[in-house]
Scaffold this motif. Structure first.
Motif, short mmCIF file in Angstrom:
data_model
loop_
_atom_site.label_atom_id
_atom_site.label_comp_id
_atom_site.label_asym_id
_atom_site.label_seq_id
_atom_site.Cartn_x
_atom_site.Cartn_y
_atom_site.Cartn_z
N TYR A 34 0.71 -1.51 -0.12
CA TYR A 34 0.06 -0.24 -0.11
C TYR A 34 0.66 0.90 0.30
O TYR A 34 1.75 1.14 1.10
N HIS A 61 -8.66 8.82 -6.02
CA HIS A 61 -10.60 8.43 -5.76
C HIS A 61 -10.83 7.87 -6.89
O HIS A 61 -12.01 6.85 -7.12
N SER A 64 -9.77 4.16 -7.52
CA SER A 64 -10.87 3.50 -6.27
C SER A 64 -12.00 3.16 -6.46
O SER A 64 -12.46 1.73 -6.27
N LEU A 69 -8.33 0.29 -7.96
CA LEU A 69 -7.03 0.22 -6.47
C LEU A 69 -7.91 -0.15 -5.80
O LEU A 69 -9.22 0.20 -5.80
N GLU A 70 -7.68 -1.23 -4.77
CA GLU A 70 -7.84 -1.18 -3.52
C GLU A 70 -7.29 -0.09 -2.68
O GLU A 70 -6.09 0.86 -2.12
N ALA A 71 -8.56 0.36 -1.51
CA ALA A 71 -7.75 1.07 -0.50
C ALA A 71 -7.74 0.49 1.07
O ALA A 71 -8.94 -0.18 0.68
N PHE A 80 -3.27 2.66 -0.67
CA PHE A 80 -3.41 2.35 -1.63
C PHE A 80 -2.63 1.37 -2.77
O PHE A 80 -1.56 1.71 -2.61
N LYS A 83 -5.10 -3.52 -7.79
CA LYS A 83 -6.54 -4.19 -7.08
C LYS A 83 -6.07 -6.17 -7.61
O LYS A 83 -5.08 -5.41 -8.22
#
Length: 135
Positions: A34, A61, A64, A69-71, A80, A83
């Protein structure tokens, strides 16, 4: 997910392909951890003089929201990462460096019976600690 897949998602959803977006996605694709908006800004500044936090945050943003992206929140800051593959798994996240390791055991397997009258739409399970390098 790789950069090509991410750019395809942008295009499918009506967003422009730009070199700046490709570089942002490429940054996360090259990291196995991350990273913060500040990390991305530091990476982008040498190539894109004057790039703003607004530009960084707006794109983070968007990425995501589109599932590129994963947050998560780590040490009080939103972080972030690209994915992961589509197979179901969870993460161990190093609180110091943000390194992530996939965890393939899912606690929902044990919890589902406790929620038999509920509809579970999604879940997220993260384990925080220190990786071997940061211990």
């Amino acid at each position: 997910m790789d950069v090509k897949d991410a750019l395809h998602i942008l295009k499918e959803n009506g967003y422009k392909y730009t070199g700046k977006r490709e570089d942002m996605i490429g940054y996360f694709a090259g990291e196995d951890r991350y990273r913060s908006a500040k990390d991305l800004l530091s990476f982008m500044e040498p190539t894109y003089k004057g790039i703003s936090y607004d530009t960084i945050y707006r794109n983070l943003h968007l990425f995501s929201e589109l599932g590129i992206l994963e947050a998560t929140e780590l040490n009080g800051e939103k972080q972030f990462r690209i994915k992961c593959d589509t197979h179901h798994h969870h993460h161990f996240i190093c609180k110091d460096c943000g390194f992530t390791k996939e965890v393939h055991t899912c606690p929902m397997d044990d919890i589902r019976s406790e929620l038999d009258s509920f509809v579970v739409e999604d879940h997220k399970f993260e384990i925080y600690g220190l990786c071997p390098a940061c211990q």
